[in-house]
Design a protein around this motif. Sequence first.
Motif, PDB file in Angstrom:
ATOM      1  N   MET A 158     -24.256  -9.687 -25.222  1.00 34.77           N
ATOM      2  CA  MET A 158     -23.567 -10.708 -24.457  1.00 34.77           C
ATOM      3  C   MET A 158     -22.102 -10.752 -24.888  1.00 34.77           C
ATOM      4  SD  MET A 158     -24.383 -14.718 -24.502  1.00 34.77           S
ATOM      5  CE  MET A 158     -24.612 -15.516 -22.976  1.00 34.77           C
ATOM      6  N   ASN A 159     -21.199 -10.753 -23.911  1.00 36.67           N
ATOM      7  CA  ASN A 159     -19.767 -10.804 -24.189  1.00 36.67           C
ATOM      8  C   ASN A 159     -19.299 -12.239 -24.317  1.00 36.67           C
ATOM      9  OD1 ASN A 159     -19.751  -8.065 -23.960  1.00 36.67           O
ATOM     10  ND2 ASN A 159     -18.855  -8.022 -21.924  1.00 36.67           N
ATOM     11  N   THR A 160     -18.339 -12.450 -25.200  1.00 39.60           N
ATOM     12  CA  THR A 160     -17.746 -13.769 -25.375  1.00 39.60           C
ATOM     13  C   THR A 160     -16.426 -13.815 -24.623  1.00 39.60           C
ATOM     14  OG1 THR A 160     -18.724 -13.926 -27.577  1.00 39.60           O
ATOM     15  CG2 THR A 160     -16.917 -15.422 -27.081  1.00 39.60           C
ATOM     16  N   THR A 161     -16.241 -14.860 -23.833  1.00 40.43           N
ATOM     17  CA  THR A 161     -14.993 -15.032 -23.102  1.00 40.43           C
ATOM     18  C   THR A 161     -14.069 -15.921 -23.913  1.00 40.43           C
ATOM     19  OG1 THR A 161     -16.153 -14.854 -21.000  1.00 40.43           O
ATOM     20  CG2 THR A 161     -13.965 -15.854 -20.957  1.00 40.43           C
ATOM     21  N   VAL A 162     -12.845 -15.462 -24.095  1.00 35.25           N
ATOM     22  CA  VAL A 162     -11.843 -16.244 -24.816  1.00 35.25           C
ATOM     23  C   VAL A 162     -10.820 -16.714 -23.793  1.00 35.25           C
ATOM     24  CG1 VAL A 162     -10.094 -16.195 -26.619  1.00 35.25           C
ATOM     25  CG2 VAL A 162     -12.195 -14.880 -26.894  1.00 35.25           C
ATOM     26  N   PHE A 163     -10.664 -18.025 -23.669  1.00 35.30           N
ATOM     27  CA  PHE A 163      -9.721 -18.595 -22.719  1.00 35.30           C
ATOM     28  C   PHE A 163      -8.366 -18.807 -23.378  1.00 35.30           C
ATOM     29  CE2 PHE A 163     -13.844 -20.194 -21.100  1.00 35.30           C
ATOM     30  CZ  PHE A 163     -13.790 -19.628 -19.839  1.00 35.30           C
ATOM     31  N   ASN A 164      -7.309 -18.607 -22.594  1.00 36.17           N
ATOM     32  CA  ASN A 164      -5.975 -18.904 -23.113  1.00 36.17           C
ATOM     33  C   ASN A 164      -5.697 -20.395 -22.905  1.00 36.17           C
ATOM     34  OD1 ASN A 164      -4.868 -19.361 -20.490  1.00 36.17           O
ATOM     35  ND2 ASN A 164      -4.461 -17.172 -20.259  1.00 36.17           N
ATOM     36  N   LEU A 165      -4.565 -20.860 -23.397  1.00 30.09           N
ATOM     37  CA  LEU A 165      -4.241 -22.288 -23.349  1.00 30.09           C
ATOM     38  C   LEU A 165      -4.191 -22.821 -21.917  1.00 30.09           C
ATOM     39  CD1 LEU A 165      -3.522 -24.837 -24.887  1.00 30.09           C
ATOM     40  CD2 LEU A 165      -1.136 -24.117 -24.859  1.00 30.09           C
ATOM     41  N   ALA A 166      -3.602 -22.066 -21.011  1.00 32.13           N
ATOM     42  CA  ALA A 166      -3.512 -22.511 -19.616  1.00 32.13           C
ATOM     43  C   ALA A 166      -4.904 -22.658 -19.004  1.00 32.13           C
ATOM     44  CB  ALA A 166      -2.676 -21.530 -18.799  1.00 32.13           C
ATOM     45  N   GLN A 167      -5.781 -21.705 -19.260  1.00 31.22           N
ATOM     46  CA  GLN A 167      -7.133 -21.762 -18.720  1.00 31.22           C
ATOM     47  C   GLN A 167      -7.885 -22.976 -19.269  1.00 31.22           C
ATOM     48  OE1 GLN A 167      -8.102 -17.809 -20.058  1.00 31.22           O
ATOM     49  NE2 GLN A 167      -8.192 -17.036 -17.947  1.00 31.22           N
ATOM     50  N   LEU A 168      -7.706 -23.250 -20.546  1.00 27.99           N
ATOM     51  CA  LEU A 168      -8.369 -24.410 -21.152  1.00 27.99           C
ATOM     52  C   LEU A 168      -7.868 -25.706 -20.532  1.00 27.99           C
ATOM     53  CD1 LEU A 168      -8.427 -23.284 -24.892  1.00 27.99           C
ATOM     54  CD2 LEU A 168     -10.399 -23.518 -23.351  1.00 27.99           C
ATOM     55  N   GLN A 169      -6.572 -25.792 -20.277  1.00 31.85           N
ATOM     56  CA  GLN A 169      -6.030 -27.007 -19.675  1.00 31.85           C
ATOM     57  C   GLN A 169      -6.553 -27.206 -18.259  1.00 31.85           C
ATOM     58  OE1 GLN A 169      -1.736 -26.475 -20.564  1.00 31.85           O
ATOM     59  NE2 GLN A 169      -1.946 -28.496 -21.507  1.00 31.85           N
ATOM     60  N   VAL A 170      -6.659 -26.131 -17.497  1.00 32.44           N
ATOM     61  CA  VAL A 170      -7.187 -26.243 -16.136  1.00 32.44           C
ATOM     62  C   VAL A 170      -8.643 -26.693 -16.181  1.00 32.44           C
ATOM     63  CG1 VAL A 170      -7.813 -24.943 -14.069  1.00 32.44           C
ATOM     64  CG2 VAL A 170      -5.559 -24.625 -15.095  1.00 32.44           C
ATOM     65  N   LEU A 171      -9.417 -26.135 -17.087  1.00 35.60           N
ATOM     66  CA  LEU A 171     -10.815 -26.558 -17.226  1.00 35.60           C
ATOM     67  C   LEU A 171     -10.913 -28.034 -17.578  1.00 35.60           C
ATOM     68  CD1 LEU A 171     -12.449 -23.539 -19.059  1.00 35.60           C
ATOM     69  CD2 LEU A 171     -12.969 -24.366 -16.764  1.00 35.60           C
ATOM     70  N   GLU A 172     -10.045 -28.485 -18.459  1.00 35.45           N
ATOM     71  CA  GLU A 172     -10.048 -29.898 -18.845  1.00 35.45           C
ATOM     72  C   GLU A 172      -9.689 -30.791 -17.652  1.00 35.45           C
ATOM     73  OE1 GLU A 172      -7.499 -32.777 -21.773  1.00 35.45           O
ATOM     74  OE2 GLU A 172      -7.964 -30.764 -22.502  1.00 35.45           O
ATOM     75  N   MET A 173      -8.705 -30.372 -16.866  1.00 37.88           N
ATOM     76  CA  MET A 173      -8.295 -31.161 -15.700  1.00 37.88           C
ATOM     77  C   MET A 173      -9.398 -31.209 -14.646  1.00 37.88           C
ATOM     78  SD  MET A 173      -4.246 -30.331 -15.115  1.00 37.88           S
ATOM     79  CE  MET A 173      -4.491 -28.599 -14.874  1.00 37.88           C
ATOM     80  N   MET A 174     -10.228 -30.201 -14.597  1.00 38.68           N
ATOM     81  CA  MET A 174     -11.289 -30.158 -13.589  1.00 38.68           C
ATOM     82  C   MET A 174     -12.274 -31.307 -13.755  1.00 38.68           C
ATOM     83  SD  MET A 174     -10.452 -27.809 -11.581  1.00 38.68           S
ATOM     84  CE  MET A 174     -11.901 -27.803 -10.572  1.00 38.68           C
ATOM     85  N   SER A 175     -12.328 -31.911 -14.914  1.00 40.37           N
ATOM     86  CA  SER A 175     -13.236 -33.041 -15.108  1.00 40.37           C
ATOM     87  C   SER A 175     -12.818 -34.245 -14.257  1.00 40.37           C
ATOM     88  CB  SER A 175     -13.295 -33.435 -16.589  1.00 40.37           C
ATOM     89  OG  SER A 175     -12.058 -33.972 -17.006  1.00 40.37           O
ATOM     90  N   PHE A 176     -11.575 -34.267 -13.782  1.00 45.53           N
ATOM     91  CA  PHE A 176     -11.093 -35.370 -12.954  1.00 45.53           C
ATOM     92  C   PHE A 176     -11.328 -35.134 -11.465  1.00 45.53           C
ATOM     93  CE2 PHE A 176      -8.396 -35.467 -16.783  1.00 45.53           C
ATOM     94  CZ  PHE A 176      -8.762 -36.714 -17.251  1.00 45.53           C
ATOM     95  N   VAL A 177     -11.751 -33.939 -11.098  1.00 42.88           N
ATOM     96  CA  VAL A 177     -12.030 -33.621  -9.697  1.00 42.88           C
ATOM     97  C   VAL A 177     -13.415 -34.174  -9.384  1.00 42.88           C
ATOM     98  CG1 VAL A 177     -12.342 -31.779  -8.013  1.00 42.88           C
ATOM     99  CG2 VAL A 177     -10.580 -31.570  -9.771  1.00 42.88           C
ATOM    100  N   ASP A 178     -13.445 -35.244  -8.591  1.00 47.34           N
ATOM    101  CA  ASP A 178     -14.705 -35.954  -8.378  1.00 47.34           C
ATOM    102  C   ASP A 178     -15.163 -35.990  -6.927  1.00 47.34           C
ATOM    103  OD1 ASP A 178     -12.740 -37.593  -7.452  1.00 47.34           O
ATOM    104  OD2 ASP A 178     -13.300 -39.348  -8.626  1.00 47.34           O
ATOM    105  N   SER A 179     -14.479 -35.224  -6.061  1.00 40.73           N
ATOM    106  CA  SER A 179     -14.886 -35.217  -4.658  1.00 40.73           C
ATOM    107  C   SER A 179     -14.439 -33.904  -4.017  1.00 40.73           C
ATOM    108  CB  SER A 179     -14.259 -36.389  -3.911  1.00 40.73           C
ATOM    109  OG  SER A 179     -12.855 -36.200  -3.796  1.00 40.73           O
ATOM    110  N   PRO A 180     -15.058 -33.549  -2.906  1.00 39.29           N
ATOM    111  CA  PRO A 180     -14.614 -32.340  -2.191  1.00 39.29           C
ATOM    112  C   PRO A 180     -13.158 -32.436  -1.738  1.00 39.29           C
ATOM    113  CG  PRO A 180     -16.765 -33.040  -1.382  1.00 39.29           C
ATOM    114  CD  PRO A 180     -16.265 -34.121  -2.297  1.00 39.29           C
TER     115      PRO A 180
END
Length: 72
Positions: free
Chosen positions: A1-23
């Motif tokens: 199994m490969n491990t994915t390493v996210f860069n800082l920008a990718q981590l920030q986008v993932l964190e912001m996605m928690s605020f997306v609550d509707s289509p």
Amino acid sequence: MNTTVFNLAQLQVLEMMSFVDSPEALAELKKAISDYFAKQAQKEIDRLWENGELNEGKVDKFYQLHERTPYK
């Protein structure tokens, strides 16, 4: 199994996605990201045009360009 390493920008986008609550919110976010990349592409095209790397003749050649992969 490969491990994915996210860069800082990718981590920030993932964190912001928690605020997306509707289509609708997702659609707005997609549009904002799309607009950002369209703006970046336009800046690069403008730069190429100003430097002479891109001109009307080269643009006209794009209309005849056929770079399809031949399938047998």
